[in-house]
Design a protein around this motif. Sequence first.
Motif, short mmCIF file in Angstrom:
data_model
loop_
_atom_site.label_atom_id
_atom_site.label_comp_id
_atom_site.label_asym_id
_atom_site.label_seq_id
_atom_site.Cartn_x
_atom_site.Cartn_y
_atom_site.Cartn_z
N PRO A 152 75.93 17.80 86.80
CA PRO A 152 76.48 16.48 86.21
C PRO A 152 78.01 16.00 86.05
CG PRO A 152 74.54 17.34 85.20
CD PRO A 152 75.12 18.16 85.84
N MET A 153 78.70 17.33 85.66
CA MET A 153 80.20 17.38 85.38
C MET A 153 80.64 16.89 86.55
SD MET A 153 82.80 20.23 84.01
CE MET A 153 81.74 20.65 82.74
N VAL A 154 80.36 17.37 87.74
CA VAL A 154 80.96 17.02 89.15
C VAL A 154 80.64 15.36 89.18
CG1 VAL A 154 80.85 17.13 91.42
CG2 VAL A 154 80.75 19.19 90.30
N ILE A 155 79.48 15.08 89.11
CA ILE A 155 79.19 13.76 89.07
C ILE A 155 80.08 12.45 88.21
CG2 ILE A 155 77.44 11.80 88.97
CD1 ILE A 155 75.22 13.69 89.67
N GLU A 156 80.24 13.08 87.15
CA GLU A 156 80.95 12.08 86.04
C GLU A 156 82.43 12.07 86.59
OE1 GLU A 156 79.85 10.19 84.00
OE2 GLU A 156 77.83 10.85 84.63
N GLY A 157 82.94 13.43 86.85
CA GLY A 157 84.44 13.33 87.33
C GLY A 157 84.69 12.66 88.42
N PHE A 158 83.76 12.88 89.55
CA PHE A 158 83.95 11.93 90.76
C PHE A 158 83.87 10.42 90.36
CE2 PHE A 158 82.55 11.45 95.26
CZ PHE A 158 83.68 12.07 95.90
N LYS A 159 82.79 9.98 89.34
CA LYS A 159 82.80 8.78 89.12
C LYS A 159 84.09 8.19 88.46
CE LYS A 159 78.00 8.21 88.14
NZ LYS A 159 76.77 7.84 87.18
N ALA A 160 84.71 9.11 87.40
CA ALA A 160 86.06 8.71 86.94
C ALA A 160 87.19 8.53 88.06
CB ALA A 160 86.27 9.67 85.99
N LEU A 161 87.08 9.62 88.82
CA LEU A 161 88.05 9.41 90.15
C LEU A 161 87.99 8.03 90.87
CD1 LEU A 161 90.19 11.70 91.50
CD2 LEU A 161 88.64 11.13 93.21
N LEU A 162 86.76 7.70 91.22
CA LEU A 162 86.68 6.95 92.20
C LEU A 162 86.72 5.32 91.38
CD1 LEU A 162 83.47 8.02 94.35
CD2 LEU A 162 85.84 8.05 94.87
N SER A 163 86.57 5.26 90.22
CA SER A 163 86.79 4.29 89.33
C SER A 163 88.13 3.48 89.37
CB SER A 163 86.05 4.24 88.05
OG SER A 163 86.79 5.06 87.32
N GLN A 164 89.15 4.48 89.81
CA GLN A 164 90.57 4.05 89.73
C GLN A 164 90.80 3.32 90.97
OE1 GLN A 164 92.72 7.69 89.59
NE2 GLN A 164 91.62 8.56 88.04
N ASN A 165 89.87 3.22 91.93
CA ASN A 165 90.00 2.42 93.30
C ASN A 165 89.16 0.95 93.02
OD1 ASN A 165 90.04 1.13 95.79
ND2 ASN A 165 90.53 3.28 96.64
N ASP A 166 90.08 0.07 93.08
CA ASP A 166 89.33 -1.50 92.96
C ASP A 166 88.56 -1.66 94.04
OD1 ASP A 166 90.75 -1.70 90.61
OD2 ASP A 166 92.37 -2.91 91.36
N GLU A 167 88.56 -1.03 95.29
CA GLU A 167 87.72 -1.28 96.44
C GLU A 167 86.60 -0.43 96.47
OE1 GLU A 167 89.01 -3.45 99.16
OE2 GLU A 167 90.53 -3.93 97.40
N ILE A 168 86.10 0.07 95.51
CA ILE A 168 85.07 0.90 95.20
C ILE A 168 84.25 0.48 94.24
CG2 ILE A 168 84.23 3.48 94.75
CD1 ILE A 168 86.79 4.23 96.22
N THR A 169 82.95 0.32 94.48
CA THR A 169 81.98 0.46 93.26
C THR A 169 81.06 1.50 93.07
OG1 THR A 169 81.80 -2.05 93.64
CG2 THR A 169 80.03 -1.23 92.43
N ILE A 170 80.71 2.23 92.17
CA ILE A 170 79.76 3.19 92.46
C ILE A 170 78.50 2.80 91.93
CG2 ILE A 170 79.24 5.42 91.13
CD1 ILE A 170 82.49 5.23 90.52
N VAL A 171 77.37 2.64 92.94
CA VAL A 171 76.32 2.13 92.46
C VAL A 171 75.14 3.02 91.95
CG1 VAL A 171 76.64 0.38 94.47
CG2 VAL A 171 75.45 2.44 94.96
N GLY A 172 75.59 4.37 92.07
CA GLY A 172 74.59 5.09 91.45
C GLY A 172 74.84 6.79 91.72
N SER A 173 73.99 7.48 91.32
CA SER A 173 74.28 9.01 91.50
C SER A 173 72.71 9.59 91.31
CB SER A 173 75.11 9.63 90.34
OG SER A 173 74.75 9.68 89.13
N ALA A 174 72.66 10.75 91.87
CA ALA A 174 71.21 11.65 91.61
C ALA A 174 71.64 13.25 91.73
CB ALA A 174 70.55 11.34 92.86
N GLU A 175 70.72 13.71 91.23
CA GLU A 175 71.02 15.32 91.01
C GLU A 175 70.17 16.12 91.99
OE1 GLU A 175 70.96 16.70 86.98
OE2 GLU A 175 72.26 15.04 86.27
#
Length: 186
Positions: free
Chosen positions: A12-35
């Motif tokens: 989960p920590m990797v997912i949350e960190g990755f989401k935080a990083l990707l959310s810095q780009n306006d061209e990206i929408t994070i639609v979801g995640s799975a473990e």
Amino acid sequence: MKHRIFIVDDHPMVIEGFKALLSQNDEITIVGSAENAFEAIDFIKKNDVDIAFLDINLPDISGIELCKKIKTEFPTIQCLALSTFNDRSYVSKMIENGASGYLLKNSCKEEIFKAIEEVSKGNMFFNVDYQKQNASKYDQAPIITRREKEVLIEIAEGLTNQQIADKLFISITTVSSHRQNLMLKL
């Protein structure tokens, strides 16, 4: 049009960190995640995804097998491996199973954004470094995780998958996944 990104990682920590990083780009929408792979397939069946980041080591089936399943059932989804393993055998297997690229988990955000940009254009992206490109694969000892080592010891003792699962308090599917990873590595 925004890139719809889906993340599959068992941490989960990797997912949350990755989401935080990707959310810095306006061209990206994070639609979801799975473990795990089963959650991932269930999500993909119900949602639109452009690019799936797949961890190689998942608790149920490997990211390598998940990539194959995604590319078979959802061929328009681009798969990017996300791994700590800088190993030719993993990269080769991911490519064989339809991945569009391979990123190490220590990648900087510029490399991750570049990977998304490249695979969305239909190109491939890799940031693995093969300094030992000319070395024989038999000259290098494979890297085995702690859990894989535990499973390997029990296999050597002659235990079945069910017996190993019971002894290590893990699911039989996880044992099968570790056995498959060991076979790839060894």
